[in-house]
Design an enzyme around this catalytic site. Structure first.
Site, PDB file in Angstrom:
ATOM      1  N   THR A 143       0.827  -1.197   0.000  1.00 35.02           N
ATOM      2  CA  THR A 143       0.000   0.000   0.000  1.00 35.02           C
ATOM      3  C   THR A 143       0.865   1.252   0.000  1.00 35.02           C
ATOM      4  OG1 THR A 143      -1.801  -1.097   1.169  1.00 35.02           O
ATOM      5  CG2 THR A 143      -1.636   1.274   1.445  1.00 35.02           C
ATOM      6  N   ARG A 171     -14.118  -7.085  -0.773  1.00 36.92           N
ATOM      7  CA  ARG A 171     -13.435  -6.758   0.482  1.00 36.92           C
ATOM      8  C   ARG A 171     -12.904  -5.327   0.443  1.00 36.92           C
ATOM      9  NH1 ARG A 171      -7.884  -5.155   1.980  1.00 36.92           N
ATOM     10  NH2 ARG A 171      -7.603  -5.812   4.146  1.00 36.92           N
ATOM     11  N   VAL A 172     -13.117  -4.589   1.505  1.00 35.29           N
ATOM     12  CA  VAL A 172     -12.593  -3.232   1.645  1.00 35.29           C
ATOM     13  C   VAL A 172     -11.696  -3.200   2.866  1.00 35.29           C
ATOM     14  CG1 VAL A 172     -13.160  -0.804   2.065  1.00 35.29           C
ATOM     15  CG2 VAL A 172     -14.599  -2.175   0.547  1.00 35.29           C
ATOM     16  N   GLY A 173     -10.498  -2.646   2.712  1.00 37.53           N
ATOM     17  CA  GLY A 173      -9.554  -2.555   3.811  1.00 37.53           C
ATOM     18  C   GLY A 173      -9.618  -1.231   4.531  1.00 37.53           C
ATOM     19  N   ASP A 174      -8.539  -0.905   5.211  1.00 44.53           N
ATOM     20  CA  ASP A 174      -8.508   0.296   6.044  1.00 44.53           C
ATOM     21  C   ASP A 174      -8.195   1.569   5.269  1.00 44.53           C
ATOM     22  OD1 ASP A 174      -5.839  -0.854   5.721  1.00 44.53           O
ATOM     23  OD2 ASP A 174      -5.166   0.759   7.026  1.00 44.53           O
ATOM     24  N   THR A 194      -0.256   1.166   6.416  1.00 49.92           N
ATOM     25  CA  THR A 194      -0.210   0.044   5.481  1.00 49.92           C
ATOM     26  C   THR A 194      -0.131  -1.249   6.274  1.00 49.92           C
ATOM     27  OG1 THR A 194       1.071  -1.011   3.707  1.00 49.92           O
ATOM     28  CG2 THR A 194       2.314   0.268   5.299  1.00 49.92           C
ATOM     29  N   GLY A 195      -0.772  -2.284   5.755  1.00 48.81           N
ATOM     30  CA  GLY A 195      -0.708  -3.552   6.455  1.00 48.81           C
ATOM     31  C   GLY A 195      -1.979  -4.345   6.294  1.00 48.81           C
TER      32      GLY A 195
END
Length: 274
Positions: A143, A171-174, A194-195
């Protein structure tokens, strides 16, 4: 990218302009998991997320689960400046992009050989893969994000990603979640993370760093250190962050083995860590 950010800030660009332009340059580099280098989901498709925030007034914009947009961070900026909303997703975000005159990019632009191979490996092992947790020499880059403080003392942050290799469709991340993967407030700091996004959402990570400064009088260094300790203690979280506070002090940290990043602090030397 660092020197480009320095150059435009020296010419009077705002922090928001700086993070948008620098993030766009990183999205254009196929090495990174954003824009043209985005990873592929379980169906072999690209679904990208991005968010941007202005520390002057907490204005923010974000997009999630989008395809065919070369620079998702630019669309996030359009959401912030040109809509009543903070977050648009999927087809709705693409409809807004067309309304704003954003030219859509064909699928083949995003399908790089490295990402196709990476998906094949993930499928072979029946797992999802966090880009910068890979073992050995085939280190991938994850990211992307940028944080900045401009000449007027305003802060801004931007984060953009293709997510996790072999992730479930939708899927949606942070990264597009304000307070999780991106946050900026002139009263505290600007953060890009990021992660493994689920960990950052569960801990409201970026806002936690801001609160350490806002409520406890910390600085960028203490915010990153305490925030990562909290992330580890609560959820054994994997990832890292970059942070700049209101005084222009920069800090970074990670719980993964690597996180490529760099900074220019108080107009000094450009420093990179690989």
């Amino acid at each position: 990218v660092l020197e480009h950010g320095r150059s435009i800030l020296d010419r009077g660009a705002s922090a928001v302009e700086a993070v948008e332009q620098c993030a766009s340059l990183l999205e254009d580099d196929p090495l990174f998991n954003a824009g043209c280098g985005s990873v592929l989901n379980e169906n072999g498709k690209v679904e990208m997320d991005a968010g941007i925030m202005d520390g002057r007034d907490l204005a923010a914009g974000a997009v999630a689960a989008i395809s065919n947009v070369a620079n998702p961070v630019q669309l996030a900026r359009l959401v912030m400046d040109g809509s009543e909303h903070v977050l648009l997703i999927g087809d709705g975000a693409l409809h807004f992009a067309e309304h704003c005159g954003v030219k859509l990019t064909p699928d083949h632009y995003f399908f790089t050989p490295d990402r196709i191979k990476q998906l094949e490996q993930a499928r072979l092992h029946h797992r999802i893969m966090l880009d910068h947790d890979d073992e050995g020499e085939e280190q991938k880059y994850g990211t992307i994000g940028a944080v900045a403080r401009d000449r007027a003392g305003n802060l801004a942050a931007a984060t953009s990603t293709g997510g996790i290799v072999n992730k479930r469709m939708g899927r949606v991340g942070d990264s597009p979640i304000i307070g999780a993967g991106v946050y900026a407030d002139n009263a505290s700091c600007a953060v890009s993370a990021t992660g493994y996004g689920e960990d950052f959402m569960r801990t409201v990570f970026a806002k936690t760093l801001a609160d350490i400064i806002d409520f406890r009088g910390g600085d960028a260094r203490s915010a990153v250190d305490e925030g990562l300790a909290y992330l580890t203690r609560k959820v054994q979280g994997r990832g890292g962050a970059i942070c700049i506070d209101g005084a222009g002090r920069c800090a970074s940290g990670m719980t993964t083995k690597k996180m490529i990043h760099g900074w220019i602090e108080h107009g000094g030397e450009a420093i990179c860590r690989f």
